[in-house]
Design an enzyme around this catalytic site. Structure first.
Site, mmCIF file in Angstrom:
data_model
loop_
_atom_site.group_PDB
_atom_site.id
_atom_site.type_symbol
_atom_site.label_atom_id
_atom_site.label_comp_id
_atom_site.label_asym_id
_atom_site.label_seq_id
_atom_site.Cartn_x
_atom_site.Cartn_y
_atom_site.Cartn_z
ATOM 1 C CB VAL A 199 -45.388 6.591 2.423
ATOM 2 C CG1 VAL A 199 -44.359 7.512 1.762
ATOM 3 C CG2 VAL A 199 -44.866 5.167 2.479
ATOM 4 N N GLY A 200 -45.283 9.437 4.329
ATOM 5 C CA GLY A 200 -45.642 10.846 4.426
ATOM 6 C C GLY A 200 -46.732 11.056 5.453
ATOM 7 N N GLY A 201 -46.715 10.213 6.495
ATOM 8 C CA GLY A 201 -47.791 10.218 7.493
ATOM 9 C C GLY A 201 -47.728 11.329 8.507
ATOM 10 C CG ASP A 223 -43.343 12.696 6.897
ATOM 11 O OD1 ASP A 223 -42.574 13.388 6.210
ATOM 12 O OD2 ASP A 223 -44.574 12.888 6.918
ATOM 13 C CG ASP A 243 -35.588 10.417 0.123
ATOM 14 O OD1 ASP A 243 -36.752 10.562 -0.307
ATOM 15 O OD2 ASP A 243 -34.583 10.795 -0.512
ATOM 16 C CG MET A 244 -41.129 9.437 -0.682
ATOM 17 S SD MET A 244 -42.859 9.969 -0.590
ATOM 18 C CE MET A 244 -42.754 11.610 -1.341
ATOM 19 C CG HIS A 261 -52.048 15.796 -4.322
ATOM 20 N ND1 HIS A 261 -53.128 16.547 -3.923
ATOM 21 C CD2 HIS A 261 -51.203 15.805 -3.260
ATOM 22 C CE1 HIS A 261 -52.958 16.987 -2.692
ATOM 23 N NE2 HIS A 261 -51.793 16.540 -2.274
#
EC number: 2.1.1.150
Length: 356
Positions: A199-201, A223, A243-244, A261
Site C-alpha cells: 500500500v502506497g508502494g 497507490d 484509495d487506501m 507516519h
C-alpha cells in the site's frame, strides 16, 4: 530554575555554541545540495581514487578566485563525515586528497543505492521554504504546513504538479532501495504468503525486490491512480490504482512502508481497519507488515533518537507523527488487532508485524 545571572560564563558559552550550531544548520542542507548539484561524489567515484583539490576544481571549471571557497566547503563536509581527507603520493610529492565515505557513496547518482533523488526532492525550495511558515501553522487548527505554504494538502499538490510528483516518487524509490538491503535478510517475514499488497508502494521498488525473491508470491502495488497508471507489471507483480481510505485489495498480507507516519491517529485507524478487512478473507488470517519509526528514547543511542525526533517534527508538518511502541499499540488495539511483534530493520526504522 536558575536565572541568566546565576549561570556561569562557561555555561553561557556552551549555550551560545549550541544556539549558533542550530542557527546555521541550514548550511548543512545547502552543502548537501551543492555536492549533489555539482555531482562531486560522482566525480570522485569516476576518478577511481582520492582526488586532490586542484584536480577537482579543474574538472568543475572553478574560477581561480573561488578555489579557496571550494576548499572551505570540502573541508567542512569532510569534518562532518561526507568526505575523508587522506594523504597520497604523486610525482614524489605528498598531497592532500578527498575520498568518498559511506555517506557520500550514497550520493553517487549512478549507484543503485543512490539517495541523491531524496536530497533533490527534500531541498527543492518548493518544499523547504514551507518551514518559514511554522509560526503561522501552529496557530491554525487542523491545517498542515503545506496547506499554508502551497495552498493545498501535500498529496493534492503532488497531483496538481506532475514534475514535483515525479521527483517525490524518485525520492521514495531511492529510500526503498536502502530499506531493501535490510529486507533481504528478513525472508522469514514473507515465507508462507501467497499474496501481498504494498500500500502506497509508489513505482514498485520494494515490491519488485519481494517479487523477485519470491517468484510464487503474488505482489500488488497499490497507490494513487496517477502514480501507477503508466506502470507495467510482471507475472507476479501488478499495479492497481485506488484509495487506501476506501478499500485495499484482498491479500494474505499488507505492507505499509513509511505510510502511517504521514497520517493522524484517526486516519491510521481507518487505514488499519481497511488492512484488517483486506487480509481477513476466506477464513484465513493474514498479517500487516509495517516499516516505520518506533521512538525509544530510553534505549536508542542519542544520534538515533535525534534523527527519529527530527523526523517526528517533519511529519508533524503534514499532521502526521512518529510513534513510540505504546502509541503504536494503541492504534493496533483501536483498529481491532490482537497482537504485534517489533523487530529492528535499519539504523532507525523498525519492522512491525501485526495480527488480527
Amino acid at each position: 530554575m536558575a536565572s541568566i545571572n546565576e549561570r556561569s560564563a562557561s555555561e553561557m558559552f556552551q549555550g551560545q555554541a549550541l544556539l549558533y550550531r542550530h542557527l546555521y544548520a541550514f548550511i548543512d542542507s545547502m552543502c548537501l545540495k551543492w555536492i549533489v548539484e555539482l555531482r562531486i561524489p560522482d566525480i570522485i567515484h569516476n576518478h577511481a581514487k582520492p582526488i586532490t583539490l586542484p584536480e577537482l576544481v579543474s574538472i568543475l571549471q572553478i574560477p581561480p578566485t573561488k578555489v579557496g571557497q571550494v576548499q572551505s566547503l570540502m573541508r567542512y563536509l569532510s569534518h562532518n563525515g561526507f568526505f575523508e581527507r587522506v594523504r597520497i603520493h604523486e610525482n614524489f610529492e605528498e598531497k592532500e586528497a578527498y575520498a568518498l565515505t559511506a555517506a557520500s557513496e550514497l550520493l553517487v547518482k549512478s549507484s543503485d543505492l543512490s539517495l541523491a533523488p531524496m536530497v533533490e526532492c527534500v531541498l527543492d525550495p518548493t518544499l523547504s521554504d514551507s518551514y518559514h511558515h511554522l509560526k503561522k501553522w501552529v496557530h491554525q487548527e487542523d491545517v498542515t504546513l503545506f496547506k499554508i505554504s502551497l495552498g493545498s494538502h501535500f498529496w493534492d499538490f503532488l497531483t496538481k504538479n506532475p514534475a514535483y510528483n515525479e521527483s517525490f516518487n524518485d525520492a521514495m524509490a531511492s529510500d526503498s532501495q536502502i530499506s531493501n538491503l535490510a529486507l533481504r535478510d528478513c525472508k522469514l517475514v514473507f515465507e508462507g504468503l501467497e499474496s501481498i499488497v504494498d500500500v502506497g508502494g509508489g513505482t514498485g521498488t520494494t515490491a519488485t525486490i519481494i517479487s523477485q525473491a519470491f517468484p510464487n508470491l503474488k505482489c500488488i502495488v497499490f497507490d494513487r491512480p496517477q502514480v501507477v497508471h503508466n506502470l507495467s507489471g510482471t507475472n507476479n507483480l501488478a499495479f492497481v490504482g485506488g484509495d487506501m481510505f476506501s478499500s485495499i485489495p484482498k491479500a494474505d498480507a499488507v505492507l505499509l512502508k513509511w505510510i502511517l507516519h504521514n497520517w493522524s491517529d484517526k486516519d491510521c485507524v481507518k487505514i488499519l481497519k481497511n488492512c484488517k478487512e483486506a487480509i481477513s478473507t476466506n477464513g484465513k488470517k493474514g498479517k500487516v507488515i509495517i516499516i516505520d519509526v518506533v521512538i525509544n528514547e530510553n534505549q536508542d543511542q542519542h544520534e538515533v533518537t535525534e534523527l527519529k525526533l527530527l523526523m517526528d517534527v517533519n511529519m508533524a508538518c503534514v499532521n502526521g507523527k512518529e510513534r513510540s511502541e505504546e502509541e503504536w499499540k494503541k492504534l493496533f488495539k483501536e483498529a481491532g488487532f490482537q497482537g504485534y511483534k517489533i523487530s529492528p530493520l535499519t539504523g532507525y526504522l523498525s519492522l512491525i508485524e501485526i495480527y488480527p
